[in-house]
Scaffold this active site. Structure first.
Site, PDB file in Angstrom:
ATOM      1  N   PHE A 149      13.529 105.394  61.428  1.00  0.00           N
ATOM      2  CA  PHE A 149      13.094 106.503  60.793  1.00  0.00           C
ATOM      3  C   PHE A 149      11.803 107.014  61.394  1.00  0.00           C
ATOM      4  O   PHE A 149      11.606 108.260  61.053  1.00  0.00           O
ATOM      5  CB  PHE A 149      12.899 106.125  59.134  1.00  0.00           C
ATOM      6  CG  PHE A 149      11.591 105.519  58.975  1.00  0.00           C
ATOM      7  CD1 PHE A 149      10.549 106.195  58.849  1.00  0.00           C
ATOM      8  CD2 PHE A 149      11.502 104.009  58.918  1.00  0.00           C
ATOM      9  CE1 PHE A 149       9.258 105.543  58.581  1.00  0.00           C
ATOM     10  CE2 PHE A 149      10.365 103.345  58.562  1.00  0.00           C
ATOM     11  CZ  PHE A 149       9.153 104.171  58.540  1.00  0.00           C
ATOM     12  N   LYS A 173      23.684 106.990  66.076  1.00  0.00           N
ATOM     13  CA  LYS A 173      23.942 106.777  64.507  1.00  0.00           C
ATOM     14  C   LYS A 173      22.354 106.801  64.037  1.00  0.00           C
ATOM     15  O   LYS A 173      21.557 105.648  64.513  1.00  0.00           O
ATOM     16  CB  LYS A 173      24.369 105.312  64.308  1.00  0.00           C
ATOM     17  CG  LYS A 173      24.882 104.830  63.006  1.00  0.00           C
ATOM     18  CD  LYS A 173      24.150 105.249  61.801  1.00  0.00           C
ATOM     19  CE  LYS A 173      22.825 104.129  61.522  1.00  0.00           C
ATOM     20  NZ  LYS A 173      21.912 104.216  60.425  1.00  0.00           N
ATOM     21  N   GLU A 176      19.339 106.653  58.419  1.00  0.00           N
ATOM     22  CA  GLU A 176      19.984 107.518  57.131  1.00  0.00           C
ATOM     23  C   GLU A 176      18.753 108.011  56.442  1.00  0.00           C
ATOM     24  O   GLU A 176      19.070 108.802  55.221  1.00  0.00           O
ATOM     25  CB  GLU A 176      20.671 106.314  56.309  1.00  0.00           C
ATOM     26  CG  GLU A 176      19.850 105.212  55.693  1.00  0.00           C
ATOM     27  CD  GLU A 176      19.759 103.998  56.705  1.00  0.00           C
ATOM     28  OE1 GLU A 176      19.921 104.344  57.711  1.00  0.00           O
ATOM     29  OE2 GLU A 176      19.833 102.837  56.076  1.00  0.00           O
ATOM     30  N   CYS A 281       5.460 102.001  66.111  1.00  0.00           N
ATOM     31  CA  CYS A 281       5.439 100.688  66.436  1.00  0.00           C
ATOM     32  C   CYS A 281       4.144 100.259  67.575  1.00  0.00           C
ATOM     33  O   CYS A 281       4.241  99.222  67.891  1.00  0.00           O
ATOM     34  CB  CYS A 281       6.676 100.348  67.242  1.00  0.00           C
ATOM     35  SG  CYS A 281       7.092 101.534  68.713  1.00  0.00           S
TER      36      CYS A 281
HETATM   37  P1  NAD Z   1      15.601  99.345  60.386  1.00  0.00           P
HETATM   38  O1  NAD Z   1      15.385  98.214  61.108  1.00  0.00           O
HETATM   39  O2  NAD Z   1      15.501  99.214  59.019  1.00  0.00           O
HETATM   40  O3  NAD Z   1      16.550 100.323  60.828  1.00  0.00           O
HETATM   41  C1  NAD Z   1      16.744 101.074  62.043  1.00  0.00           C
HETATM   42  C2  NAD Z   1      18.353 101.247  62.213  1.00  0.00           C
HETATM   43  O4  NAD Z   1      19.121 100.338  62.090  1.00  0.00           O
HETATM   44  C3  NAD Z   1      18.691 102.359  61.268  1.00  0.00           C
HETATM   45  O5  NAD Z   1      19.557 103.163  61.810  1.00  0.00           O
HETATM   46  C4  NAD Z   1      19.169 101.626  60.083  1.00  0.00           C
HETATM   47  O6  NAD Z   1      20.458 102.177  59.475  1.00  0.00           O
HETATM   48  C5  NAD Z   1      19.831 100.367  60.781  1.00  0.00           C
HETATM   49  N1  NAD Z   1      20.139  99.109  59.840  1.00  0.00           N
HETATM   50  C6  NAD Z   1      19.402  98.853  58.920  1.00  0.00           C
HETATM   51  N2  NAD Z   1      19.585  97.643  58.372  1.00  0.00           N
HETATM   52  C7  NAD Z   1      20.425  97.174  59.203  1.00  0.00           C
HETATM   53  C8  NAD Z   1      21.411  96.049  59.114  1.00  0.00           C
HETATM   54  N3  NAD Z   1      21.328  94.983  58.092  1.00  0.00           N
HETATM   55  N4  NAD Z   1      22.443  95.957  59.999  1.00  0.00           N
HETATM   56  C9  NAD Z   1      22.451  96.863  60.544  1.00  0.00           C
HETATM   57  N5  NAD Z   1      22.026  97.948  61.033  1.00  0.00           N
HETATM   58  C10 NAD Z   1      21.046  98.203  60.041  1.00  0.00           C
HETATM   59  O7  NAD Z   1      13.817  99.983  61.030  1.00  0.00           O
HETATM   60  P2  NAD Z   1      13.082 101.149  60.348  1.00  0.00           P
HETATM   61  O8  NAD Z   1      12.684 100.807  59.133  1.00  0.00           O
HETATM   62  O9  NAD Z   1      14.081 102.468  60.265  1.00  0.00           O
HETATM   63  O10 NAD Z   1      12.158 101.494  61.331  1.00  0.00           O
HETATM   64  C11 NAD Z   1      10.801 100.840  61.616  1.00  0.00           C
HETATM   65  C12 NAD Z   1      10.844  99.862  62.478  1.00  0.00           C
HETATM   66  O11 NAD Z   1      11.353 100.136  63.959  1.00  0.00           O
HETATM   67  C13 NAD Z   1       9.548  99.012  62.590  1.00  0.00           C
HETATM   68  O12 NAD Z   1       9.526  97.654  62.632  1.00  0.00           O
HETATM   69  C14 NAD Z   1       9.067  99.492  63.911  1.00  0.00           C
HETATM   70  O13 NAD Z   1       7.966  98.716  64.588  1.00  0.00           O
HETATM   71  C15 NAD Z   1      10.318  99.585  64.709  1.00  0.00           C
HETATM   72  N6  NAD Z   1      10.242 100.522  65.920  1.00  0.00           N
HETATM   73  C16 NAD Z   1      10.110  99.943  67.170  1.00  0.00           C
HETATM   74  C17 NAD Z   1       9.743 100.564  68.247  1.00  0.00           C
HETATM   75  C18 NAD Z   1       9.857 100.078  69.565  1.00  0.00           C
HETATM   76  O14 NAD Z   1       9.921 100.717  70.465  1.00  0.00           O
HETATM   77  N7  NAD Z   1       9.707  98.775  69.813  1.00  0.00           N
HETATM   78  C19 NAD Z   1      10.026 101.977  68.144  1.00  0.00           C
HETATM   79  C20 NAD Z   1       9.830 102.738  66.836  1.00  0.00           C
HETATM   80  C21 NAD Z   1      10.021 101.791  65.778  1.00  0.00           C
END
Ligand code: NAD
Length: 498
Positions: A149, A173, A176, A281
């Site tokens: 997000f 994808k 959401e 991040c």
């Molecule tokens: P998230 O892991 O909750 O969601 C990321 C994606 O995974 C979304 O599209 C979501 O629909 C999907 N998803 C969520 N739960 C899932 C599950 N159980 N099974 C399969 N798919 C699932 O992450 P978020 O809260 O949207 O984003 C924040 C996180 O992203 C933080 O931890 C941040 O550090 C990390 N991030 C990392 C980088 C990097 O380059 N290392 C960059 C941006 C964000």
């Protein structure tokens, strides 16, 4: 109510799903749209379209594929403000921050427009007598991206432009929680002249991600998100024999040496820790004060406390709300836990109110000192506007502390000493290092190179590494027999001599 469409075979289509998720404005809780969880038939149709489009797209000359990216770059620039407004409405980011999110994505599209030189292979003449070897970079097929997000423009743009420029087709994808920005990005991509089926968008959550992980036609998956989901995606995707790169969470340290430029340290630390509500991040979440630098902690706390969150178009606001009430609650729980663990709470961002937005997910700037590595506030990625300060005696102690942390996304050092900076950059076990720069995100001609628990995979995002990730190398070894050269009377030579 606005229903977010899917994008399949070059058409925006209304999903037939009976499962819809609310998209809310985090500053008001107003439901601004609903996003579907794509059905099995819709997901199958997206894959079929991507497979079909690949057969023709991979044959499109590379300079034409580059021109699509050039037109796309121009459209993104033309609509920069408008995309940023959409982005602000669903993330709560301030307008400047939202524009920055879009801009960092535009830069990757610019990089993708250089695809002809990025795809160049290697050649060696005479690897044996009369034999030459050369390599080509060919596309993989259908690739997919799953995005978080916190950067709804930049991170989708890390993925599909480069994958598609390489000659692949792509299924995105998006998160959401903020699907409206990616939808606008895709509308503009279509306007840039991308043929039908080259890009598909499926919306949803875990079930739709599992489909992508298991679908045999999808060759490579790029994921950005939290650690737990990243590990799951890497394991399941590679078990299914796919190529996977998973960018995950972080705990980024900034080391402050006593010889550093104090005013630079203070302004940089404040912006890098609480900017974007800490939902980055690459945010600085731990400040490691070496020796006498600890004397600056009270001043930093004073400056941090002055930072104000606010609405997206409030010019005085430094950052916006957290993405959801759950995210806000989680951050506030960590603040309470930090107090209970014995850290000293210098600035408390709980119960933050912003005039005109009584329902926003606000958390004010927060700072702890006396944080130790056994505390939960140190061990976890808080993902909120919370800075943890800790103290050590020497640069060696700082290096030991940073290297013992399981994450390795970003780090920085503030110092006036070239020798200290050189030692830190060389010995630190973190993939992206800033020297007197708090958030060292590389520009797209380099790669985004998180390490350790912040990245699962081999090849990183953008730069040359992403081109390798989204392609296969074909190496040819060729021999032509001189005895087959036609002489002046031979049929081939005759044609050429005409
Ligand atoms: P998230 O892991 O909750 O969601 C990321 C994606 O995974 C979304 O599209 C979501 O629909 C999907 N998803 C969520 N739960 C899932 C599950 N159980 N099974 C399969 N798919 C699932 O992450 P978020 O809260 O949207 O984003 C924040 C996180 O992203 C933080 O931890 C941040 O550090 C990390 N991030 C990392 C980088 C990097 O380059 N290392 C960059 C941006 C964000």
């Amino acid at each position: 109510m606005k229903k977010v469409p899917l994008f399949i075979n070059g058409e925006f289509v209304q999903s037939k799903s009976d499962r819809w998720i609310d998209v809310t404005n985090p500053a008001t809780q107003e439901v601004i749209a609903q996003v579907p969880c794509a059905t099995q038939d819709e997901m199958d149709a997206a894959v079929a379209s991507a497979k079909k489009a690949f057969l023709t797209w991979k044959e499109v000359p590379v300079s034409e594929r580059a021109r699509v990216m050039m037109r796309y770059q121009a459209l993104l620039k033309e609509h920069h403000d408008e995309i940023a407004e959409i982005l602000a409405s669903e993330t709560g980011k301030t307008f400047d921050d939202a524009k920055g999110d879009v801009w960092r994505g535009i830069e990757v599209v610019e990089h993708a427009a250089n695809i002809p030189s990025l795809l160049m292979g290697e050649t060696v003449e005479n690897v044996a007598r009369g034999i030459d070897s050369y390599s080509y970079t060919q596309p993989l097929g259908v690739c997919a991206g799953i995005t978080p997000f916190n950067f709804p423009a930049m991170i989708p743009l890390w993925m599909f432009p480069l994958a598609i420029a390489c000659g692949n087709t792509f299924i995105l994808k998006p998160s959401e929680q903020d699907p409206l920005t990616p939808t606008r990005l895709v509308e503009l991509f279509e306007q840039a002249g991308a043929p039908k089926g080259v890009l598909q968008v499926l919306h949803g959550g875990k079930d739709q991600v599992d489909f992508i992980l298991d679908e045999p036609a999808i060759r490579a998956i790029s994921f950005v998100g939290s650690v737990a989901v990243g590990q799951y995606i890497y394991r399941r995707g590679t078990e299914n024999m796919k190529r996977v790169q998973a960018f995950a969470g972080a705990k980024n340290h900034c080391v402050i040496m006593p010889d550093a430029n104090k005013s630079q340290v203070i302004s940089n630390i404040v912006g890098a820790s609480v900017g974007a509500a800490g939902q980055r991040c690459m945010a600085i979440s731990v400040a490691v004060f070496v020796g006498a630098a600890k004397e600056w902690i009270p001043e930093i706390a004073v400056e941090l406390a002055k930072v104000k969150p606010g609405g997206w178009n409030d010019k005085d606001a430094a950052y916006g709300p957290l993405i959801s009430p759950q995210a806000k609650q989680r951050v506030e729980n960590f603040i309470t836990q930090g107090q209970n663990e014995g850290a000293e709470l210098l600035v408390d961002g709980r119960n933050c109110q912003v005039e005109g937005f009584p329902n926003g997910n606000w958390v004010g700037p927060t700072m702890f000192s006396k944080v130790t590595t056994d505390m939960e506030i140190y061990k976890n990625e808080i993902f909120g506007p919370v800075l943890c300060a800790t103290e050590v005696d020497t640069l060696d102690d700082a290096l030991k502390l940073v290297n013992a942390n399981p994450y390795g996304n970003g780090t920085s050092i503030f110092t006036a000493s070239g020798a200290a900076a050189r030692k830190y950059q060389h010995e630190v076990e973190v993939g992206q290092v800033g020297i007197n720069i708090p958030i060292p995100v590389p520009l797209p001609f380099f790669s985004f190179t998180g390490w350790k628990g912040s990245f699962f995979g081999d090849l990183h995002a953008y730069g040359k590494q992403a081109v390798r990730f989204y392609s296969e190398t074909k190496t040819i070894t060729a021999r032509w027999f001189e005895s087959d050269i036609a002489d002046a009377n031979g049929p081939n030579m005759t044609i050429h001599l005409k």
